[in-house]
Scaffold this active site. Structure first.
Site, PDB file in Angstrom:
ATOM      1  N   THR A 175      35.517  47.607  20.164  1.00  0.00           N
ATOM      2  CA  THR A 175      36.658  47.996  21.221  1.00  0.00           C
ATOM      3  C   THR A 175      37.049  49.423  21.279  1.00  0.00           C
ATOM      4  O   THR A 175      37.836  49.757  20.506  1.00  0.00           O
ATOM      5  CB  THR A 175      37.660  46.910  21.219  1.00  0.00           C
ATOM      6  OG1 THR A 175      37.206  45.495  21.114  1.00  0.00           O
ATOM      7  CG2 THR A 175      38.328  46.958  22.705  1.00  0.00           C
ATOM      8  N   LYS A 233      34.788  36.151  16.394  1.00  0.00           N
ATOM      9  CA  LYS A 233      35.480  37.241  17.049  1.00  0.00           C
ATOM     10  C   LYS A 233      37.308  37.259  17.019  1.00  0.00           C
ATOM     11  O   LYS A 233      37.823  36.003  17.572  1.00  0.00           O
ATOM     12  CB  LYS A 233      35.176  37.499  18.578  1.00  0.00           C
ATOM     13  CG  LYS A 233      33.645  37.932  18.681  1.00  0.00           C
ATOM     14  CD  LYS A 233      33.290  37.932  20.280  1.00  0.00           C
ATOM     15  CE  LYS A 233      33.885  39.010  20.806  1.00  0.00           C
ATOM     16  NZ  LYS A 233      33.242  39.063  22.416  1.00  0.00           N
ATOM     17  N   ARG A 243      23.415  44.575  21.218  1.00  0.00           N
ATOM     18  CA  ARG A 243      24.523  43.192  21.393  1.00  0.00           C
ATOM     19  C   ARG A 243      23.792  43.036  22.717  1.00  0.00           C
ATOM     20  O   ARG A 243      24.087  43.747  23.712  1.00  0.00           O
ATOM     21  CB  ARG A 243      25.858  43.870  21.451  1.00  0.00           C
ATOM     22  CG  ARG A 243      26.696  42.580  22.018  1.00  0.00           C
ATOM     23  CD  ARG A 243      28.169  43.307  21.802  1.00  0.00           C
ATOM     24  NE  ARG A 243      29.352  42.480  22.576  1.00  0.00           N
ATOM     25  CZ  ARG A 243      29.977  42.950  23.653  1.00  0.00           C
ATOM     26  NH1 ARG A 243      29.866  44.052  24.049  1.00  0.00           N
ATOM     27  NH2 ARG A 243      30.610  42.059  24.117  1.00  0.00           N
ATOM     28  N   ARG A 254      40.920  34.428  33.814  1.00  0.00           N
ATOM     29  CA  ARG A 254      41.092  35.395  34.823  1.00  0.00           C
ATOM     30  C   ARG A 254      41.682  34.997  36.025  1.00  0.00           C
ATOM     31  O   ARG A 254      41.980  33.725  36.415  1.00  0.00           O
ATOM     32  CB  ARG A 254      39.800  35.914  35.300  1.00  0.00           C
ATOM     33  CG  ARG A 254      38.806  36.489  34.250  1.00  0.00           C
ATOM     34  CD  ARG A 254      37.488  37.045  34.755  1.00  0.00           C
ATOM     35  NE  ARG A 254      36.561  37.322  33.719  1.00  0.00           N
ATOM     36  CZ  ARG A 254      36.675  38.564  33.274  1.00  0.00           C
ATOM     37  NH1 ARG A 254      37.585  39.591  33.611  1.00  0.00           N
ATOM     38  NH2 ARG A 254      35.896  38.899  32.177  1.00  0.00           N
TER      39      ARG A 254
END
Length: 475
Positions: free
Chosen positions: A276, A218, A33, A74
């Site tokens: 994850t 995702k 990845r 963020r």
């Protein structure tokens, strides 16, 4: 070759050097990845070229997954790098705040003021900190700290229950899609899709750039849960991205969602990656916790095609040991799985001849002592369909197409093997396939195998023949 479940490993500083990279590939990584949230395009090109050089020397196929950053929302930066906030403290997120302090911090995502309401809960730093919204102004969101802690530069921020309007594809993502195409990546992972439209857009942008990647959604937004079927149908597979998903829907909801999503994906003939914190402790430890062992094994038993390592191989202290541990866990869980063609097999509908052949192969494999199912395939579709229902019989996909072999590196129970198709006459090609399987050591003389093939030879989607063969007696 006997391990059914595949392993995806994220590349990063801990795994990019040639020696370490070769060791993790040899240890059992099937897909690497490339995380576009970090690094430059040139760095990604360099490491993918390094991967391809190593696997060419090893005589193996490895898939490359390009993972888009998406709209990672963020906060800004603090004057001192971080602040410590306690329960009951007042704190503001202000788009006009240039340098953060004890009372406020800036926002990269300026639209957050339009997306939240008084009473909403904001989650920071992957849910470790919680704040309640007291007031929403023109530029600022005033909050009360509910769960305190240390808040540092550039941490992520989520709204509990989802609902943020940020588009799935940013301008950076659009540029990164072009980079992924130039890398000849095999899979494109789209972060934070909300609906099927986001996936269609990603696919069109990829195709416009000349790419042929499989598109992976995702699932990490609250909104994506309700739209998961339409997202799946618009994609080639999904990644159960449990980090951001847990923040948005609550951690207790994730295990059941994981099982439902994997089951739905298999029913729709899509691939799945479970991701994850699978081996999170191995960032610092040479051995996994018992809970991590169970987590990986349960994902295998759920039927996932692949399990993914993130920081464990990208930035951890023990990338090789982590891969070796995951290989061991997957292999053991694969062996412990019982196989049967249940009601979902009998009720599954299909209209294509090649899909009918794949389903017939599964039926025969369950009723005869079959050593292997062998698909002579151009695109890999027959092997994919065979792999959607577990029957504990390895699937060997023989093809001259390098891109197809790399895609099949992600398919559960499918093991791609190069076969050059020296003949376009069926009987000669079947003899060539037998010789190749014996050469690779995956079958012996006397083994009973199922071989699927299409005529005319070399036509994609043309599988129309199933033959039961005893190795060494063909002729």
């Amino acid at each position: 070759m006997v391990r059914a479940t595949k392993i995806v490993a994220t590349l990063g500083p801990a795994s990019s050097e040639p020696e370490v990279l070769e060791r993790i590939l040899v240890a059992g990584v099937n897909v690497v990845r490339v995380n576009f949230s970090h690094g430059t395009s040139d760095e990604h090109r360099e490491v993918v070229a390094r991967v391809r050089e190593i696997v060419a020397r090893l005589g193996r196929d490895i898939g490359v997954l390009a993972d888009l950053q998406g709209p990672k929302i963020r906060i800004g930066k603090f004057a001192e790098g971080k602040v410590t906030l306690a329960e009951g403290d007042k704190f503001s997120f202000d788009t006009a705040c240039e340098i953060g302090g004890q009372q406020c911090v800036g926002l990269d995502y300026k639209e957050l003021v339009d997306d939240v309401r008084v009473g909403d809960t904001l989650l920071l730093n992957d849910g470790r900190m919680t704040m309640r919204v007291d007031r929403v102004g023109t530029t600022a969101i005033d909050c009360t700290v509910v769960v305190g802690g240390v808040l540092s530069n550039r941490k992520g921020i989520n709204r509990q229950g989802g609902g943020l309007s940020a588009p799935a594809l940013t301008s950076k993502d659009m540029e990164d899609i072009r980079t992924a195409v130039s890398l000849e990546a095999d899979f494109l992972a789209v972060s934070f899709p909300r609906n099927a439209g986001d996936m269609y857009m990603a696919r069109e942008l990829m195709r416009a750039a000349g790419g042929k990647m499989l598109v992976i959604a995702k699932i990490e937004r609250y909104e994506a849960i309700g739209n998961r079927e339409e997202i799946l149908k618009a994609s080639d597979g999904i990644m159960v991205a449990r980090g951001d998903l847990a923040v948005e829907v609550g951690d207790a909801a994730v295990p059941a969602l994981q099982k439902r999503m994997i089951r739905m994906a298999r029913e729709l003939n899509k691939v799945t990656i479970t991701a994850t914190q699978m081996m999170e402790s191995m960032i610092e430890s040479p051995v996994p916790t018992r809970a991590e062992v169970s987590d990986v094994a349960n994902a295998v038993l759920d039927g996932t095609d692949a399990v993914m390592l993130s920081a464990e191989t990208a930035a951890g202290k023990y990338p090789v040991e982590t891969v070796e541990s995951m290989v061991r866990i997957c292999a053991e869980a694969d062996r412990g799985e019982s196989a049967s063609l249940g009601p979902e097999y009998m009720t599954r509908g299909f209209t294509r001849i090649d899909q009918s052949i794949a389903m017939s192969a599964l039926f025969v494999a369950q009723h005869l002592k079959i050593r292997a199912m062998v698909a002579l395939t151009q695109s890999g579709s027959t092997a994919l369909w065979m792999s959607r229902i577990d029957c504990n019989v390895p699937i060997y996909a023989l093809t001259p197409e390098e891109s197809s072999r790399r895609r099949m590196c992600l398919y559960r129970e499918v093991h791609p093997i190069i076969l050059q198709y020296k003949s376009t006459e069926r009987e000669s090609l079947l003899l060539e396939a037998e010789a190749r399987l014996i050469e690779k050591g995956v079958v012996d003389k006397g083994d009973l195998v199922i071989i699927t093939i299409g005529e005319p030879i070399g036509k994609s989607g043309g599988t129309n023949t199933l033959k039961i063969v005893r190795i060494g007696e063909h002729g």
